[in-house]
Design a protein around this motif. Sequence first.
Motif, PDB file in Angstrom:
ATOM      1  N   ALA A   1      39.944  41.878   9.267  1.00  0.00           N
ATOM      2  CA  ALA A   1      39.586  40.474  10.290  1.00  0.00           C
ATOM      3  C   ALA A   1      38.901  39.572   9.821  1.00  0.00           C
ATOM      4  CB  ALA A   1      40.172  40.861  11.300  1.00  0.00           C
ATOM      5  N   HIS A   2      37.498  40.434  10.150  1.00  0.00           N
ATOM      6  CA  HIS A   2      35.800  39.608  10.116  1.00  0.00           C
ATOM      7  C   HIS A   2      35.937  39.107   8.104  1.00  0.00           C
ATOM      8  CE1 HIS A   2      34.724  39.108  14.032  1.00  0.00           C
ATOM      9  NE2 HIS A   2      34.574  40.454  14.413  1.00  0.00           N
ATOM     10  N   ARG A   3      35.922  39.901   7.202  1.00  0.00           N
ATOM     11  CA  ARG A   3      35.716  39.744   5.816  1.00  0.00           C
ATOM     12  C   ARG A   3      36.848  39.045   5.518  1.00  0.00           C
ATOM     13  NH1 ARG A   3      36.666  44.420   3.026  1.00  0.00           N
ATOM     14  NH2 ARG A   3      34.360  43.625   0.972  1.00  0.00           N
ATOM     15  N   TYR A   4      38.299  38.982   6.067  1.00  0.00           N
ATOM     16  CA  TYR A   4      39.374  38.048   6.008  1.00  0.00           C
ATOM     17  C   TYR A   4      38.849  36.910   6.536  1.00  0.00           C
ATOM     18  CZ  TYR A   4      43.877  35.248   5.852  1.00  0.00           C
ATOM     19  OH  TYR A   4      44.012  34.346   5.714  1.00  0.00           O
ATOM     20  N   LEU A   5      37.906  36.173   7.213  1.00  0.00           N
ATOM     21  CA  LEU A   5      37.900  34.955   7.204  1.00  0.00           C
ATOM     22  C   LEU A   5      36.352  34.284   7.367  1.00  0.00           C
ATOM     23  CD1 LEU A   5      38.676  34.529  11.426  1.00  0.00           C
ATOM     24  CD2 LEU A   5      40.026  33.193  10.304  1.00  0.00           C
ATOM     25  N   GLU A   6      35.153  34.964   7.591  1.00  0.00           N
ATOM     26  CA  GLU A   6      34.017  34.891   6.593  1.00  0.00           C
ATOM     27  C   GLU A   6      33.302  34.929   5.106  1.00  0.00           C
ATOM     28  OE1 GLU A   6      31.447  37.498   9.282  1.00  0.00           O
ATOM     29  OE2 GLU A   6      32.619  36.944  11.285  1.00  0.00           O
ATOM     30  N   GLU A   7      33.953  36.109   4.970  1.00  0.00           N
ATOM     31  CA  GLU A   7      33.914  36.313   3.357  1.00  0.00           C
ATOM     32  C   GLU A   7      34.818  35.524   2.477  1.00  0.00           C
ATOM     33  OE1 GLU A   7      32.329  40.491   2.225  1.00  0.00           O
ATOM     34  OE2 GLU A   7      32.385  41.120   4.600  1.00  0.00           O
ATOM     35  N   MET A   8      36.135  35.882   2.491  1.00  0.00           N
ATOM     36  CA  MET A   8      37.400  35.029   2.049  1.00  0.00           C
ATOM     37  C   MET A   8      37.839  34.021   2.060  1.00  0.00           C
ATOM     38  SD  MET A   8      40.876  36.829   1.897  1.00  0.00           S
ATOM     39  CE  MET A   8      42.553  35.294   1.120  1.00  0.00           C
ATOM     40  N   TRP A   9      37.221  33.621   3.003  1.00  0.00           N
ATOM     41  CA  TRP A   9      37.744  31.635   3.307  1.00  0.00           C
ATOM     42  C   TRP A   9      36.517  31.101   3.571  1.00  0.00           C
ATOM     43  CZ3 TRP A   9      42.179  29.459   3.291  1.00  0.00           C
ATOM     44  CH2 TRP A   9      43.232  30.614   2.905  1.00  0.00           C
ATOM     45  N   ASP A  10      35.409  31.224   4.416  1.00  0.00           N
ATOM     46  CA  ASP A  10      34.453  30.632   5.166  1.00  0.00           C
ATOM     47  C   ASP A  10      33.855  30.586   3.214  1.00  0.00           C
ATOM     48  OD1 ASP A  10      34.950  30.382   7.405  1.00  0.00           O
ATOM     49  OD2 ASP A  10      33.662  31.369   8.466  1.00  0.00           O
TER      50      ASP A  10
ATOM     51  N   THR B   1      35.818  40.240  -2.622  1.00  0.00           N
ATOM     52  CA  THR B   1      36.500  40.759  -0.842  1.00  0.00           C
ATOM     53  C   THR B   1      37.928  40.244  -1.005  1.00  0.00           C
ATOM     54  OG1 THR B   1      34.499  39.816  -0.313  1.00  0.00           O
ATOM     55  CG2 THR B   1      36.672  39.979   1.345  1.00  0.00           C
ATOM     56  N   ALA B   2      38.338  39.417  -1.453  1.00  0.00           N
ATOM     57  CA  ALA B   2      39.927  38.603  -1.652  1.00  0.00           C
ATOM     58  C   ALA B   2      40.456  39.955  -2.482  1.00  0.00           C
ATOM     59  CB  ALA B   2      40.329  37.444  -1.904  1.00  0.00           C
TER      60      ALA B   2
ATOM     61  N   VAL C   1      52.448  39.161   0.299  1.00  0.00           N
ATOM     62  CA  VAL C   1      53.051  37.651   0.779  1.00  0.00           C
ATOM     63  C   VAL C   1      53.157  36.825   2.137  1.00  0.00           C
ATOM     64  CG1 VAL C   1      55.757  37.325   1.750  1.00  0.00           C
ATOM     65  CG2 VAL C   1      55.540  39.288   0.177  1.00  0.00           C
ATOM     66  N   ASP C   2      52.830  35.547   0.903  1.00  0.00           N
ATOM     67  CA  ASP C   2      52.250  34.168   2.603  1.00  0.00           C
ATOM     68  C   ASP C   2      53.392  33.744   2.633  1.00  0.00           C
ATOM     69  OD1 ASP C   2      50.539  32.317   4.007  1.00  0.00           O
ATOM     70  OD2 ASP C   2      49.125  32.066   1.778  1.00  0.00           O
ATOM     71  N   HIS C   3      53.557  34.431   4.080  1.00  0.00           N
ATOM     72  CA  HIS C   3      55.000  33.995   4.752  1.00  0.00           C
ATOM     73  C   HIS C   3      54.759  31.858   4.943  1.00  0.00           C
ATOM     74  CE1 HIS C   3      56.910  37.336   5.109  1.00  0.00           C
ATOM     75  NE2 HIS C   3      55.498  37.885   5.595  1.00  0.00           N
ATOM     76  N   TYR C   4      53.854  31.513   4.504  1.00  0.00           N
ATOM     77  CA  TYR C   4      53.143  30.312   4.584  1.00  0.00           C
ATOM     78  C   TYR C   4      52.717  29.278   3.458  1.00  0.00           C
ATOM     79  CZ  TYR C   4      56.390  30.639   9.394  1.00  0.00           C
ATOM     80  OH  TYR C   4      56.711  30.910  10.194  1.00  0.00           O
ATOM     81  N   PRO C   5      52.550  29.516   2.819  1.00  0.00           N
ATOM     82  CA  PRO C   5      51.861  29.039   1.962  1.00  0.00           C
ATOM     83  C   PRO C   5      51.570  27.267   1.966  1.00  0.00           C
ATOM     84  CG  PRO C   5      54.389  29.850   0.155  1.00  0.00           C
ATOM     85  CD  PRO C   5      54.019  30.285   1.394  1.00  0.00           C
TER      86      PRO C   5
ATOM     87  N   ILE D   1      47.219  32.772  -2.678  1.00  0.00           N
ATOM     88  CA  ILE D   1      46.721  32.832  -1.035  1.00  0.00           C
ATOM     89  C   ILE D   1      45.624  32.264  -1.608  1.00  0.00           C
ATOM     90  CG2 ILE D   1      46.608  35.050  -0.165  1.00  0.00           C
ATOM     91  CD1 ILE D   1      46.464  34.412   2.361  1.00  0.00           C
ATOM     92  N   MET D   2      44.281  33.081  -2.229  1.00  0.00           N
ATOM     93  CA  MET D   2      43.305  33.019  -3.358  1.00  0.00           C
ATOM     94  C   MET D   2      42.289  31.900  -3.392  1.00  0.00           C
ATOM     95  SD  MET D   2      43.124  37.053  -5.155  1.00  0.00           S
ATOM     96  CE  MET D   2      41.234  36.893  -6.152  1.00  0.00           C
ATOM     97  N   GLU D   3      43.786  31.754  -4.782  1.00  0.00           N
ATOM     98  CA  GLU D   3      43.774  29.630  -4.682  1.00  0.00           C
ATOM     99  C   GLU D   3      43.250  28.906  -3.763  1.00  0.00           C
ATOM    100  OE1 GLU D   3      45.979  25.664  -6.641  1.00  0.00           O
ATOM    101  OE2 GLU D   3      46.282  28.466  -7.907  1.00  0.00           O
ATOM    102  N   ASP D   4      43.982  29.460  -2.033  1.00  0.00           N
ATOM    103  CA  ASP D   4      44.271  28.659  -0.960  1.00  0.00           C
ATOM    104  C   ASP D   4      42.965  29.076  -0.556  1.00  0.00           C
ATOM    105  OD1 ASP D   4      44.730  26.812   0.736  1.00  0.00           O
ATOM    106  OD2 ASP D   4      45.705  28.468   1.990  1.00  0.00           O
ATOM    107  N   ALA D   5      41.887  29.938  -0.641  1.00  0.00           N
ATOM    108  CA  ALA D   5      40.956  30.967   0.165  1.00  0.00           C
ATOM    109  C   ALA D   5      39.663  30.087  -0.856  1.00  0.00           C
ATOM    110  CB  ALA D   5      41.232  31.895  -0.043  1.00  0.00           C
ATOM    111  N   ALA D   6      39.513  30.106  -1.964  1.00  0.00           N
ATOM    112  CA  ALA D   6      38.626  29.036  -2.874  1.00  0.00           C
ATOM    113  C   ALA D   6      38.831  27.783  -2.437  1.00  0.00           C
ATOM    114  CB  ALA D   6      38.774  29.330  -4.016  1.00  0.00           C
ATOM    115  N   SER D   7      39.728  26.893  -2.043  1.00  0.00           N
ATOM    116  CA  SER D   7      39.502  25.761  -1.632  1.00  0.00           C
ATOM    117  C   SER D   7      39.091  25.805  -0.812  1.00  0.00           C
ATOM    118  CB  SER D   7      40.997  24.969  -2.616  1.00  0.00           C
ATOM    119  OG  SER D   7      41.561  24.410  -1.399  1.00  0.00           O
TER     120      SER D   7
END
Length: 154
Positions: free
Chosen positions: A49-58, A64-65, A74-78, A89-95
Amino acid sequence: AGYGVYPLEFDGLVVVRDGLILSEVWKMTEDSLAKIDKATTRIAHEELAHRYLEEMWDEGNMETAEEILADDFVDHYPRPGNGADKAGIMEDAASFAEIGLNNQLEELFVTDDAIAMRVTVTDPDGGTFEAAIFLGVEDGQITDRRVGLLGWCE
């Protein structure tokens, strides 16, 4: 926090001769081993969870992604315009990271196969909103995501 591990139980054998212990062997019971395995999984999910938020998104770390997202994610709410797959979702996180948005983890709940988080997201101008994020987990990777926006805070 214990993670539901205690008490642990052991079976043992002690060899005593002339009142002195010559050897002893202890074996943890199957139930206790299962408790430890479950706790280890939950600790790993907290780290995920921390890697997802901090490394991938922030930080926008796509290495990491690539590692933490399952290939059949599968992203149920892209986000509109993005695919519902791993690439989307990787494109979303990068942006997200490029814009300078930041996640503050407020609450975290983990189970054997899921992660639930409540986060406060702050934009570079100081505006914030809250979101609930639900992640499915299998074999140490995130398999799917559901997100609920809880509203603007400021």
